[in-house]
Design an enzyme around this catalytic site. Structure first.
Site, mmCIF file in Angstrom:
data_model
loop_
_atom_site.group_PDB
_atom_site.id
_atom_site.type_symbol
_atom_site.label_atom_id
_atom_site.label_comp_id
_atom_site.label_asym_id
_atom_site.label_seq_id
_atom_site.Cartn_x
_atom_site.Cartn_y
_atom_site.Cartn_z
ATOM 1 N N ASP A 7 0.878 -1.170 0.000
ATOM 2 C CA ASP A 7 0.000 0.000 0.000
ATOM 3 C C ASP A 7 0.910 1.213 0.000
ATOM 4 O OD1 ASP A 7 -2.140 1.750 0.180
ATOM 5 O OD2 ASP A 7 -2.737 1.190 2.196
ATOM 6 N N GLY A 40 -3.859 8.373 -4.024
ATOM 7 C CA GLY A 40 -5.178 8.749 -4.534
ATOM 8 C C GLY A 40 -5.178 9.885 -5.549
ATOM 9 N N CYS A 70 -4.994 -1.981 -0.720
ATOM 10 C CA CYS A 70 -5.451 -0.634 -1.082
ATOM 11 C C CYS A 70 -6.508 -0.753 -2.171
ATOM 12 C CB CYS A 70 -4.270 0.200 -1.573
ATOM 13 S SG CYS A 70 -4.696 1.829 -2.224
ATOM 14 N N ASN A 71 -7.671 -0.150 -1.948
ATOM 15 C CA ASN A 71 -8.734 -0.188 -2.950
ATOM 16 C C ASN A 71 -8.343 0.561 -4.221
ATOM 17 O OD1 ASN A 71 -10.163 -0.091 -0.065
ATOM 18 N ND2 ASN A 71 -11.420 -1.307 -1.442
ATOM 19 N N THR A 72 -7.768 1.757 -4.062
ATOM 20 C CA THR A 72 -7.431 2.573 -5.229
ATOM 21 C C THR A 72 -6.378 1.900 -6.092
ATOM 22 O OG1 THR A 72 -7.958 4.581 -3.986
ATOM 23 C CG2 THR A 72 -6.648 4.853 -5.970
ATOM 24 N N CYS A 177 -12.367 2.001 1.821
ATOM 25 C CA CYS A 177 -10.942 2.336 1.825
ATOM 26 C C CYS A 177 -10.332 1.591 3.000
ATOM 27 C CB CYS A 177 -10.737 3.843 1.975
ATOM 28 S SG CYS A 177 -9.010 4.338 2.275
ATOM 29 N N THR A 178 -9.189 0.958 2.772
ATOM 30 C CA THR A 178 -8.620 0.122 3.824
ATOM 31 C C THR A 178 -8.239 0.928 5.069
ATOM 32 O OG1 THR A 178 -6.458 0.271 2.724
ATOM 33 C CG2 THR A 178 -7.821 -1.657 2.244
#
Length: 265
Positions: A7, A40, A70-72, A177-178
């Site tokens: 991340d 982001g 990490c989602n992004t 979001c983590t």
């Protein structure tokens, strides 16, 4: 067994703690990018370049699997990372838990970064898994950054602002979001209505950790000796410690000292 997680910052702690609980005997490699964070605001191309560098630094330690915590980064870099590292190293992405949240019937709120809120990616998940369920997308301005820096005042302000954008009748909140999983109970308190049924929160950490084990053909063994080691990489450099802010959260406190083999049960 060695599992790497990556991340830009400490958002990976939630999945790291989940792996640690399932397999305390697993060696862990955490690859962060303090030189490039936050990811982001970056363009998808720039973010993918940063993520690839962080992933390759982790891959140099020869893990059995790599989790994108990490989602992004999952949205923009997962195909590139899989193309580069698989099949030698399985790559597991982090997807907002919209499907299990919608299964409860809703109404559902998805708390996510402003970059993810309203994105084609998130809208696609809603269309695929939440048909017929009322879903509100809630942009959480500054929350990930506040969590990253363990800034209590900023966390409180960002959570309160997002709560004001969340309809009073939601029954479920997806933590998209983590970083948000590190302050999950604070989010629950901010959204919970006094006369309502207990709010349901859906994070991704547990599912991601379980999926990593499945990809490796391994089973959870929470009673295994807690003798897994911890290696920390900061923008590719091996570090003697986690970022100080990691120890602000229970998930960070669960981890062994860097480089140690110790029983921390």
């Amino acid at each position: 067994m060695k599992i790497a997680l990556m991340d830009s910052g400490i958002g990976l702690l939630a999945a790291t703690a989940a792996v640690r609980r399932l397999r305390p005997d697993a060696d862990l490699v955490l690859s962060l990018d303090p030189d490039g964070m936050p990811w982001g605001p970056r363009t998808p191309e720039d973010l993918t370049r940063r993520a690839l560098a962080v992933a390759e630094a982790a891959a140099a330690h020869r893990p059995d699997a790599l989790i994108i915590g990490c989602n992004t980064a999952t949205v923009h870099a997962l195909p590139t990372l899989r193309a580069r590292l698989e099949p030698g190293i399985p790559v597991i992405g982090t997807v907002p838990a919209i499907k299990p949240a919608a299964a409860g019937g809703g109404p559902v709120a998805i708390w996510a970064t402003p970059a993810t809120t309203g994105s084609a990616y998130q809208r696609g998940l809603i269309e695929a898994f939440a048909d017929g369920v009322r879903v509100t997308e809630v942009p959480c301005w500054g929350l990930a950054e506040a969590v990253e820096h363990a800034d209590e005042t900023a966390i409180d302000a960002a959570v309160a602002a997002a709560a004001r954008l969340t309809p009073d009748d939601v029954t479920t909140v997806v933590l998209g979001c983590t970083h948000y999983e590190l302050v999950a109970e604070r989010i629950r308190t901010s959204v919970q209505q006094p006369a309502a049924a207990p709010l349901v929160l859906h994070g991704s950490a547990g599912a991601v950790a379980a999926q990593a084990l499945r990809r490796l053909g391994e089973q959870p063994a929470p009673e295994a000796p807690a003798d897994g080691t911890l290696t920390v990489l900061l923008s590719g450099r091996e570090s003697g410690r986690l970022p100080a802010t990691a120890l602000h959260y229970a998930e960070g406190q669960l981890l062994p000292p860097v480089g140690s083999v110790a029983d921390h049960r």
